[in-house]
Scaffold this active site. Structure first.
Site, short mmCIF file in Angstrom:
data_model
loop_
_atom_site.label_atom_id
_atom_site.label_comp_id
_atom_site.label_asym_id
_atom_site.label_seq_id
_atom_site.Cartn_x
_atom_site.Cartn_y
_atom_site.Cartn_z
CE1 TYR A 122 0.82 1.87 -4.21
CE2 TYR A 122 -0.34 3.70 -5.26
CZ TYR A 122 -0.36 2.46 -4.65
OH TYR A 122 -1.56 1.81 -4.48
CD GLU A 132 -3.14 -2.72 -10.12
OE1 GLU A 132 -2.22 -2.72 -9.27
OE2 GLU A 132 -4.20 -2.09 -9.95
CB SER A 159 -12.56 0.78 -9.39
OG SER A 159 -11.29 0.91 -8.81
CD GLU A 187 -2.84 -1.28 0.37
OE1 GLU A 187 -3.39 -0.24 -0.04
OE2 GLU A 187 -3.11 -2.41 -0.05
CG ASN A 244 -5.06 4.97 -5.38
OD1 ASN A 244 -3.87 5.05 -5.02
ND2 ASN A 244 -5.81 3.94 -5.08
NE ARG A 273 -7.69 8.03 -9.12
CZ ARG A 273 -7.81 6.73 -8.94
NH1 ARG A 273 -6.91 5.91 -9.48
NH2 ARG A 273 -8.78 6.22 -8.22
#
Ligand SMILES: *[C@@H]1O[C@H](CO)[C@@H](O)[C@H](O)[C@H]1NC(C)=O
Ligand SMILES: *[C@@H]1O[C@H](CO)[C@@H](O)[C@H](O)[C@H]1NC(C)=O
Length: 350
Positions: free
Chosen positions: A243, A246, A185, A122, A237, A193
């Site tokens: 960081y 995928e 999502s 994370e 995000n 973003r």
């Protein structure tokens, strides 16, 4: 005075003192435990105990998992807590500790050579309060390049065999019809973003999928859908050092769309991604100019193809299996620091 017995006693005392100081230095006072003084020696199999499975679901550890699945020898991956006393490493996934669903076994004596490993994929924004975990762990395992054990979301592997004859065009998916696509999502209007998307969509059409507008893609449709896009908005995000998730490796590279990235600075991408394979929003003074650039690039076949040059010699590997990540500790065990403590994990993470 000066008798042989005196010198013998003096000699023995000095020898004892030197030996004592040596051992105290190595282990006792913890004065040097931040330094990498020596490395680990493997005798026999290495036992890695996973204290609890990340996010709940467990996977089979039957047989010699690391050998059977990944051809890694001498690596015993277990999840039975009763094996704690003989474990060389105990791995703790952070999320369950943070949520209070699991606890560190502070009541158990820690074998002298045993390492406790802090595991997390994370970003710092999603890691909660780390202060309770200061002074507990010997190694970190995360996507960061400066972690003791780096477990990236994805990487590039050289292609096997002679593929030098593929032209770049052969490795670009055909039938591209959409300029830019984005799958989101978890939409938060105040996220960086989201602001960049809003502004960019004012200058070019952006096709959006995901929960935001009810166009959720089934996992089996994801790559196929994105393969029809010239560009994919690989927007993280959370913006923090290394960081890179995928969204870059799978959604863009595997699908065969050029990633437009928003995340850590360009240097972080350059360190892990192929050269000239992505477009970093920080390299443009405004989203209008970024939009113009994407439009032109789409029309310039040769230049666009240049962004796929790496696909002739490399393929993308996306990591999804915790067992693979855990087994990957074994081959690097001998170069990991033998003595280390994260006195201030909070500071390391942030
Ligand atoms: C190491 O593990 C393998 C496979 O489980 C086993 O056959 C072998 O006996 C073990 N070696 C030692 C020294 O424990
Ligand atoms: C591991 O960390 C603990 C404290 O958190 C420390 O007491 C111990 O000496 C460390 N072990 C090694 C081998 O570095």
């Amino acid at each position: 005075m000066g008798s042989p017995t005196f010198y013998l006693r003096l000699f023995i005392s000095i020898t004892c003192l030197v030996t004592l100081l040596f051992f105290l230095n190595e282990d006792g006072w913890g004065l040097y435990t931040d330094r990498d003084r020596s490395h680990n020696v493997i005798t026999g199999n290495l036992t890695i105990l996973l204290w609890h499975w990340p996010f709940g679901p467990s996977y089979s550890l039957e047989g010699d998992v690391c050998w059977d699945r990944y051809r890694i020898p001498g690596c015993r991956l277990v999840d039975q807590r009763s094996l704690y006393p003989s474990a060389d490493l105990v791995v703790f996934h952070h999320r369950e500790l943070m949520m209070g669903q699991e606890r560190l076994p502070l009541h158990l004596p820690r074998p002298r050579h045993q390492k406790w490993v802090w595991l997390s994929l994370e970003s710092p924004d999603n890691s909660g309060d780390l202060k309770p975990f200061n002074n507990m762990f010997n190694w970190t395992m995360s996507y960061r390049r400066d972690a003791d054990i780096t477990i990236p979301y994805g990487t590039l592997l050289p292609k096997d065999g002679d593929t030098g004859n593929d032209s770049t065009e052969d490795v670009i998916p055909k039938d591209k019809s959409l300029l830019a696509c984005w799958v989101v999502s978890h939409y938060e209007p105040q996220h960086r973003r989201s602001l960049v998307y809003k502004s960019l969509s004012g200058s070019i059409p952006v096709e959006v999928y995901g929960r935001l507008n009810g166009r959720v893609l089934a996992p089996g449709d994801l790559l196929y859908t994105i393969s029809h896009c010239y560009f994919y908005l690989a927007f993280e995000n959370s913006i923090s050092k290394d960081y890179i998730t995928e969204k870059l490796w799978r959604n863009a590279y595997q699908a065969g769309a050029v990633p437009v990235v928003l995340g850590p600075p360009p240097d972080d991408y350059m360190a892990v991604a192929p050269p000239n394979s992505f477009i970093h929003i920080e390299d443009f003074p405004s989203t209008k100019e970024l939009g113009n650039y994407l439009r032109q690039l789409m029309l310039d076949k040769e230049r666009y193809a240049g962004y796929f040059a790496w696909r002739r010699s490399h393929r993308v590997k996306v990591y999804t299996d915790w067992r693979e990540r855990l087994c990957s500790i074994c081959p690097q065990y001998h170069i990991l620091p033998a003595q280390k403590v994260y006195y201030d994990l909070e500071a390391w993470v942030r």
